[in-house]
Design a protein around this motif. Structure first.
Motif, PDB file in Angstrom:
ATOM      1  N   UNK A  96      35.135   9.714  -7.197  1.00 10.38           N
ATOM      2  CA  UNK A  96      36.469   9.582  -7.542  1.00 10.38           C
ATOM      3  C   UNK A  96      37.480   9.935  -6.338  1.00 10.38           C
ATOM      4  N   UNK A  97      38.381   9.121  -6.104  1.00  8.87           N
ATOM      5  CA  UNK A  97      39.620   9.347  -5.226  1.00  8.87           C
ATOM      6  C   UNK A  97      40.810   9.372  -5.815  1.00  8.87           C
ATOM      7  N   UNK A  98      41.343  10.730  -5.984  1.00  3.05           N
ATOM      8  CA  UNK A  98      42.725  10.980  -6.325  1.00  3.05           C
ATOM      9  C   UNK A  98      43.687  11.607  -5.415  1.00  3.05           C
ATOM     10  N   UNK A  99      44.852  10.599  -5.033  1.00  3.50           N
ATOM     11  CA  UNK A  99      45.575  10.975  -4.193  1.00  3.50           C
ATOM     12  C   UNK A  99      44.938  11.703  -2.601  1.00  3.50           C
ATOM     13  N   UNK A 100      44.314  10.320  -2.299  1.00  9.54           N
ATOM     14  CA  UNK A 100      43.754  10.257  -0.872  1.00  9.54           C
ATOM     15  C   UNK A 100      44.589  10.124   0.324  1.00  9.54           C
ATOM     16  N   UNK A 101      44.251   9.942   1.380  1.00  8.99           N
ATOM     17  CA  UNK A 101      45.286   9.677   2.370  1.00  8.99           C
ATOM     18  C   UNK A 101      46.222   8.719   2.423  1.00  8.99           C
ATOM     19  N   UNK A 102      45.879   7.441   1.821  1.00 12.66           N
ATOM     20  CA  UNK A 102      46.778   6.534   1.776  1.00 12.66           C
ATOM     21  C   UNK A 102      47.858   6.713   0.693  1.00 12.66           C
ATOM     22  N   UNK A 103      47.691   7.586  -0.328  1.00 16.48           N
ATOM     23  CA  UNK A 103      48.592   7.729  -1.136  1.00 16.48           C
ATOM     24  C   UNK A 103      49.593   8.879  -0.481  1.00 16.48           C
ATOM     25  N   UNK A 104      49.060   9.907   0.415  1.00 19.28           N
ATOM     26  CA  UNK A 104      49.995  10.661   1.231  1.00 19.28           C
ATOM     27  C   UNK A 104      50.503  10.119   1.930  1.00 19.28           C
TER      28      UNK A 104
END
Length: 243
Positions: A96-104
């Motif tokens: 699972x990716x939660x708040x990865x680099x793209x979200x940042x």
């Protein structure tokens, strides 16, 4: 403001994308295909990973002032991050990716829209130094302390670490999990370091260095980021299936 593109910046972004794709190919080999490779868990591999994310975030902060449609750019990056989270949630919950680099990056670009009048009042050298020092001070906030890479200055109150919302800020609860996690604190300050670095740029244009394919990758970085893992996984699956 007309959109500005510099080949040298696209080339640097493309080189970083190539490095990222190589790093993620290694990740797939170790964690999906079961390759026994001790080095990938070493400090050297960690430095490799950090060089990629530091460069991406600094470059994004540097380039945020180069063109128009900042709202659209921020929403596209944020939407890309949401897509990655949704795909991993439904199809790869163990990764699972939660708040990865793209979200940042999407959130950081969007935050500069209301903050821009304030940021422009700050002298560039003071802004660069202050934001980079805040980044270093808060680097280990997600581990419960002020400090940088294990050199702790003091512990932070446990009451900060409550839920997924506090995780977005930089204070994840004990049971939090994400294979790609870049909270606002400290990484927003590294993004803003790039923002102020742009304001200190020399008058002459950045390098126009072009590299075949690499510069084109850098020009389409969001699409490359979204597609690279499925492509790499598919190629590795075919390689292992027929060898």
């Amino acid at each position: 403001m007309a959109k500005v593109r510099y080949a040298g910046l696209d080339t640097l972004r493309g080189v970083t994308l190539v490095s990222m794709m190589a790093y993620h190919a290694c990740w797939d080999l170790v964690y999906i295909f079961g390759m026994d490779w001790d080095w990938y868990g070493s400090f050297g591999a960690y430095l490799w990973q950090q060089s990629i994310c530091w460069t991406f975030i600094l470059l994004s902060g540097y380039c945020v002032q180069l063109g128009r449609h900042r709202l659209r750019r921020g929403l596209l990056a944020f939407g890309g991050g949401a897509l990655v989270s949704a795909v991993t949630f439904f199809f790869m919950p163990e990764d699972l990716v939660f708040w990865g680099v793209l979200s940042l990056l999407g959130a950081a670009v969007l935050l500069t829209i209301p903050l821009d009048p304030l940021l422009r009042r700050i002298p560039p050298r003071a802004g660069l130094a202050g934001n980079f020092l805040l980044f270093l001070l808060l680097r280990d906030a997600d581990r419960g302390a002020l400090g940088f890479e294990g050199a702790y200055l003091c512990r932070l109150p446990e009451c900060l670490y409550r839920n997924h919302f506090t995780a977005i800020l930089g204070f994840p609860p004990a049971d939090f999990f994400s294979t790609d996690y870049f909270p606002l604190l400290p990484w927003l300050f590294l993004f803003l370091t790039g923002y102020f670095l742009y304001r200190l740029r020399p008058e002459r244009e950045p390098s126009n260095l072009r590299l075949p394919v690499v510069t084109a990758l850098g020009r389409h970085s969001l699409v490359v980021y979204l597609l690279h893992q499925p492509v790499i996984y598919g190629l590795l699956w075919v390689l292992f299936a027929f060898t």
